[in-house]
Design an enzyme around this catalytic site. Structure first.
Site, PDB file in Angstrom:
ATOM      1  N   GLU A 189      12.584  18.032 -65.467  1.00  0.00           N
ATOM      2  CA  GLU A 189      13.724  18.675 -64.808  1.00  0.00           C
ATOM      3  C   GLU A 189      14.664  19.098 -65.920  1.00  0.00           C
ATOM      4  OE1 GLU A 189      17.424  17.917 -61.774  1.00  0.00           O
ATOM      5  OE2 GLU A 189      16.999  16.642 -63.485  1.00  0.00           O
ATOM      6  N   ASP A 225       9.304   8.933 -61.223  1.00  0.00           N
ATOM      7  CA  ASP A 225      10.492   9.616 -61.728  1.00  0.00           C
ATOM      8  C   ASP A 225      10.954   8.861 -62.973  1.00  0.00           C
ATOM      9  OD1 ASP A 225      12.869  11.228 -61.748  1.00  0.00           O
ATOM     10  OD2 ASP A 225      12.670  11.399 -59.569  1.00  0.00           O
ATOM     11  N   ASP A 276      11.211   3.941 -42.860  1.00  0.00           N
ATOM     12  CA  ASP A 276      11.659   2.546 -42.882  1.00  0.00           C
ATOM     13  C   ASP A 276      10.614   1.692 -42.162  1.00  0.00           C
ATOM     14  OD1 ASP A 276      13.102   0.188 -42.950  1.00  0.00           O
ATOM     15  OD2 ASP A 276      14.446   0.766 -41.303  1.00  0.00           O
ATOM     16  N   ASP A 313      11.244   2.607 -47.248  1.00  0.00           N
ATOM     17  CA  ASP A 313      10.727   1.637 -48.212  1.00  0.00           C
ATOM     18  C   ASP A 313       9.260   1.921 -48.544  1.00  0.00           C
ATOM     19  OD1 ASP A 313       9.406   0.568 -45.889  1.00  0.00           O
ATOM     20  OD2 ASP A 313      11.305  -0.430 -45.401  1.00  0.00           O
ATOM     21  N   HIS A 351      15.581  16.776 -53.698  1.00  0.00           N
ATOM     22  CA  HIS A 351      16.622  15.889 -53.173  1.00  0.00           C
ATOM     23  C   HIS A 351      18.024  16.270 -53.631  1.00  0.00           C
ATOM     24  CE1 HIS A 351      15.771  14.617 -57.172  1.00  0.00           C
ATOM     25  NE2 HIS A 351      16.866  13.900 -57.193  1.00  0.00           N
ATOM     26  N   ASP A 352      18.142  17.311 -54.461  1.00  0.00           N
ATOM     27  CA  ASP A 352      19.457  17.761 -54.943  1.00  0.00           C
ATOM     28  C   ASP A 352      19.878  19.097 -54.331  1.00  0.00           C
ATOM     29  OD1 ASP A 352      19.658  15.608 -56.729  1.00  0.00           O
ATOM     30  OD2 ASP A 352      18.732  16.739 -58.361  1.00  0.00           O
ATOM     31  N   ASP A 382      13.607  13.275 -65.539  1.00  0.00           N
ATOM     32  CA  ASP A 382      14.965  13.620 -65.129  1.00  0.00           C
ATOM     33  C   ASP A 382      15.784  14.194 -66.293  1.00  0.00           C
ATOM     34  OD1 ASP A 382      16.891  13.210 -62.815  1.00  0.00           O
ATOM     35  OD2 ASP A 382      17.997  12.124 -64.357  1.00  0.00           O
ATOM     36  N   ASP A 440      15.849  -2.006 -41.448  1.00  0.00           N
ATOM     37  CA  ASP A 440      17.151  -2.126 -42.112  1.00  0.00           C
ATOM     38  C   ASP A 440      17.807  -0.754 -42.344  1.00  0.00           C
ATOM     39  OD1 ASP A 440      15.696  -1.096 -44.186  1.00  0.00           O
ATOM     40  OD2 ASP A 440      16.138  -2.702 -45.615  1.00  0.00           O
ATOM     41  N   ASN A 480      11.081  -1.932 -41.863  1.00  0.00           N
ATOM     42  CA  ASN A 480      11.581  -3.236 -41.414  1.00  0.00           C
ATOM     43  C   ASN A 480      12.924  -3.172 -40.678  1.00  0.00           C
ATOM     44  OD1 ASN A 480      13.136  -2.547 -43.540  1.00  0.00           O
ATOM     45  ND2 ASN A 480      12.899  -4.454 -44.680  1.00  0.00           N
TER      46      ASN A 480
HETATM   47  O1  TEU Z   1      19.738  15.942 -61.426  1.00  0.00           O
HETATM   48  C1  TEU Z   1      20.226  16.658 -62.503  1.00  0.00           C
HETATM   49  C2  TEU Z   1      21.228  17.719 -62.273  1.00  0.00           C
HETATM   50  O2  TEU Z   1      21.906  18.076 -63.205  1.00  0.00           O
HETATM   51  C3  TEU Z   1      21.500  18.365 -61.007  1.00  0.00           C
HETATM   52  O3  TEU Z   1      20.496  18.652 -60.165  1.00  0.00           O
HETATM   53  C4  TEU Z   1      22.631  17.588 -60.408  1.00  0.00           C
HETATM   54  O4  TEU Z   1      22.242  16.904 -59.269  1.00  0.00           O
HETATM   55  C5  TEU Z   1      23.758  18.483 -60.027  1.00  0.00           C
HETATM   56  O5  TEU Z   1      23.301  19.404 -59.128  1.00  0.00           O
HETATM   57  C6  TEU Z   1      24.436  19.144 -61.185  1.00  0.00           C
HETATM   58  O6  TEU Z   1      25.366  20.045 -60.676  1.00  0.00           O
HETATM   59  C7  TEU Z   1      19.013  14.784 -61.702  1.00  0.00           C
HETATM   60  C8  TEU Z   1      18.579  14.126 -60.423  1.00  0.00           C
HETATM   61  O7  TEU Z   1      17.678  14.973 -59.744  1.00  0.00           O
HETATM   62  C9  TEU Z   1      19.787  13.787 -59.616  1.00  0.00           C
HETATM   63  O8  TEU Z   1      19.465  13.291 -58.356  1.00  0.00           O
HETATM   64  C10 TEU Z   1      20.579  12.793 -60.426  1.00  0.00           C
HETATM   65  O9  TEU Z   1      21.792  12.540 -59.778  1.00  0.00           O
HETATM   66  C11 TEU Z   1      20.878  13.295 -61.831  1.00  0.00           C
HETATM   67  O10 TEU Z   1      19.748  13.859 -62.461  1.00  0.00           O
HETATM   68  C12 TEU Z   1      21.321  12.160 -62.700  1.00  0.00           C
HETATM   69  O11 TEU Z   1      20.261  11.282 -62.931  1.00  0.00           O
HETATM   70 CA    CA Z   2      13.515  -0.732 -45.003  1.00  0.00          CA
END
Ligand code: TEU
Ligand code: CA
Length: 538
Positions: free
Chosen positions: A252, A97, A20, A28, A321-322, A199, A24, A22
């Site tokens: 993905e 992405d 971050d 960013d 991130h998932d 994605d 908030d 600023n």
């Molecule tokens: O994720 C796709 C996806 O199907 C999985 O990783 C999902 O997060 C979940 O685990 C299914 O059980 C991608 C992105 O990486 C995710 O952050 C998004 O939420 C999703 O697509 C939708 O755009």
């Molecule tokens: Ca910020």
């Protein structure tokens, strides 16, 4: 020497949790720019930027309301252009992405599309309900649980959404949609993007909308997963746009098997350059990733061997991130925290393929330490929790499973220093910072020889200088409940990697010269210590 995207290591940034600038509480783009030197110092050459586009953030940017504009929380287009420029000045490329299965319901296409007579109507998938409108058009259930259909008062019909109801699916039977996507690609490539992480790219084309066959979760998959029409789209994007630029794509791909992956990314197919698959992170999971089962290292080796040998090139990763943090998943959060994080670094960087490191992985960040559901933000976690409770799973068990698998595990703010706000923000962070930031942070590790961070740095440099590690064949040698051994062979060199996934010492007879180990040893005596990793030349 291969292509630049085979030589380099990729670093994934989840912008809202990175830095971050600023106060908030939200990371960013200026924050990212201020950390480019740190990213460079790690040894990576490519950044994958999770979505920074305009978005109402129902799914943290994976619901885009304008593909050619920047989310004001993250900055401006001028900031983004500066990021491209500053990254380039440091020899770092950026991939964006690309979320094109769906848009946000707040995208102007969708807003228009709600009108039956609009030229945008066919940008999305609208159908009348069954039983005089009372039931959705078919029985499909989505990735975030529940029906994939949402009724819209204004148009008197339902629209399809494989993910959240605020993420309506685009209609790829309409050629106009693909033309819009091509414009988006060109827009970002012209600005300097070096490619795209695509994605859920294997589910964008829905062949039919017939009822799905019975399934525990995600009913309807057989009508849209890895369809012929999907391949046609990828080939067209490649031919008409991507092939005109020096760029690459990583798809993905949800629930793909090896045969489907081959069709998506073998070079002669001219579709994608590599894919993210999930099997290797689910060897200790049932029903996607929410229900646990016992980890067996041997099973991991089997999965790795299949994918490593099955494709001529692929993406390799242990976090994003998932996913939960890998040290909390396949490593140890306690006594062997540092050592196990380094063992996992050894795994990542001795596999064949383009390695991806997720922000914080290089300092061994762990899963969140929240006491209950109230600290969570993730739409998927909330839905899954609700569903588990509906299925009568006890609250304690449901919480344990969420804690183990929630996507928010990876989304806690980056721990830069011991300062208040972990050096991430001077304000209130959008998602609580893990309480362990005083023990686990970038600044401390940066200064200490032997830290997890320094080990990542070393492993990245080691891979960079070793052709066998980058391009050699993967050969599985041995696996049991706790340990795996594999070789990388090529160009007359024979490397052996041995990894211990347990807190116990294991006897594994191997010979050779130790090149690198997470315990700092220079000779191997046949005993692999707790969570130890060694790379040897045989
Ligand atoms: O994720 C796709 C996806 O199907 C999985 O990783 C999902 O997060 C979940 O685990 C299914 O059980 C991608 C992105 O990486 C995710 O952050 C998004 O939420 C999703 O697509 C939708 O755009
Ligand atoms: Ca910020």
């Amino acid at each position: 020497m291969g292509k630049w995207w085979q030589e380099e290591v990729v670093y994934q940034i989840y912008p809202r949790s990175f830095q971050d600038s600023n106060g908030d509480g939200i990371g960013d783009i200026p924050g990212i720019i201020s950390r480019l030197d740190e990213i460079k110092a790690l040894g990576v050459g490519i950044i994958w930027l999770s979505p920074v586009y305009k978005s109402p953030d129902a799914d943290n940017g994976y619901d885009i309301s304008d593909y050619m504009d920047i989310n004001p929380k993250f900055g401006t287009m001028a900031d983004m252009e500066r990021l491209f420029k500053e990254a380039k000045a440091r020899g770092i490329r950026i991939i964006m992405d690309l979320v094109i299965n769906h848009t946000s319901d707040e995208h102007k296409w969708f807003q228009e599309s709600r009108d039956k007579d609009s030229p945008y109507r066919d940008y999305y998938i609208w159908r009348p309900g069954r039983m005089g409108g009372k039931l959705p058009p078919n029985n499909w259930t989505g990735f975030f649980m529940g029906s994939t259909w949402e009724y819209d008062e204004k148009s008197g019909e339902y629209y399809l959404h494989l993910f959240d109801k605020k993420q309506p699916d685009l209609n790829y039977h309409n050629p106009k949609v693909l033309n819009e996507v091509k414009e988006i690609l060109r827009f970002w490539l012209d600005k300097g993007a070096a490619g795209f992480r695509c994605d859920v790219i294997n589910v964008i084309y829905k062949t039919s909308l017939k009822d799905g066959k019975p399934a525990v979760a995600i009913r309807g998959l057989e009508h849209y997963k890895s369809q012929e029409g999907n391949h046609r789209i990828l080939k067209e994007l490649r031919k008409d746009v991507l092939s005109k630029y020096d760029c690459f794509t990583v798809g993905e791909t949800v629930m793909v098997d090896l045969d489907e992956a081959k069709l998506l990314c073998e070079p002669e197919r001219e579709e994608l350059d590599m894919v993210f698959y999930f099997d290797h992170l689910e060897v200790d999971r049932r029903v996607a990733r929410y229900v646990p089962k016992k980890f067996k290292a041997k099973k991991l080796l089997e999965v790795l061997a299949k994918w490593q040998r099955g494709l001529s090139w692929n993406a390799v990763y242990l976090e994003n991130h998932d996913q939960p943090r890998i040290v909390s998943h396949y490593g140890d959060e306690g006594k062997y925290w540092a050592r196990s994080a380094k063992m996992l670094a050894t795994l990542l960087l001795t596999l064949k393929g383009t390695p991806y490191i997720y922000q914080g992985q290089e300092i061994g960040m762990t899963n969140f330490d929240y006491p209950d559901m109230s600290s969570l933000d993730d739409v998927e976690s909330k839905n899954v929790y609700k569903l588990m409770r509906k299925l009568q799973i006890p609250a304690k068990t449901a919480w344990d499973w969420i804690r183990m698998s929630s996507r928010d595990n990876a989304r806690t703010p980056m721990q830069w220093s011991q300062e208040e706000g972990a050096g991430f923000t001077t304000g209130t962070p959008w998602l609580p910072i893990n309480g362990n930031y005083k023990e686990i942070n970038y600044q401390d590790q940066h200064e200490v020889n032997g830290s997890v961070y320094r080990f990542y740095q070393r492993m990245i440099a080691f891979r960079a200088g070793n052709e066998t590690l980058k391009y050699g064949e993967f050969v599985p040698l041995f696996g049991d409940d706790d340990t795996i051994v594999y070789a990388r062979e090529g160009g007359g060199e024979h490397l052996v990697v041995a990894l211990n996934f347990s807190p116990e010492q294991k006897e594994i007879p191997l010979e050779g010269e130790v090149l690198i180990s997470n315990t700092g040893r220079s000779e191997y005596d046949g005993k692999l210590g707790p969570y130890e990793s060694i790379v040897m030349r045989h």
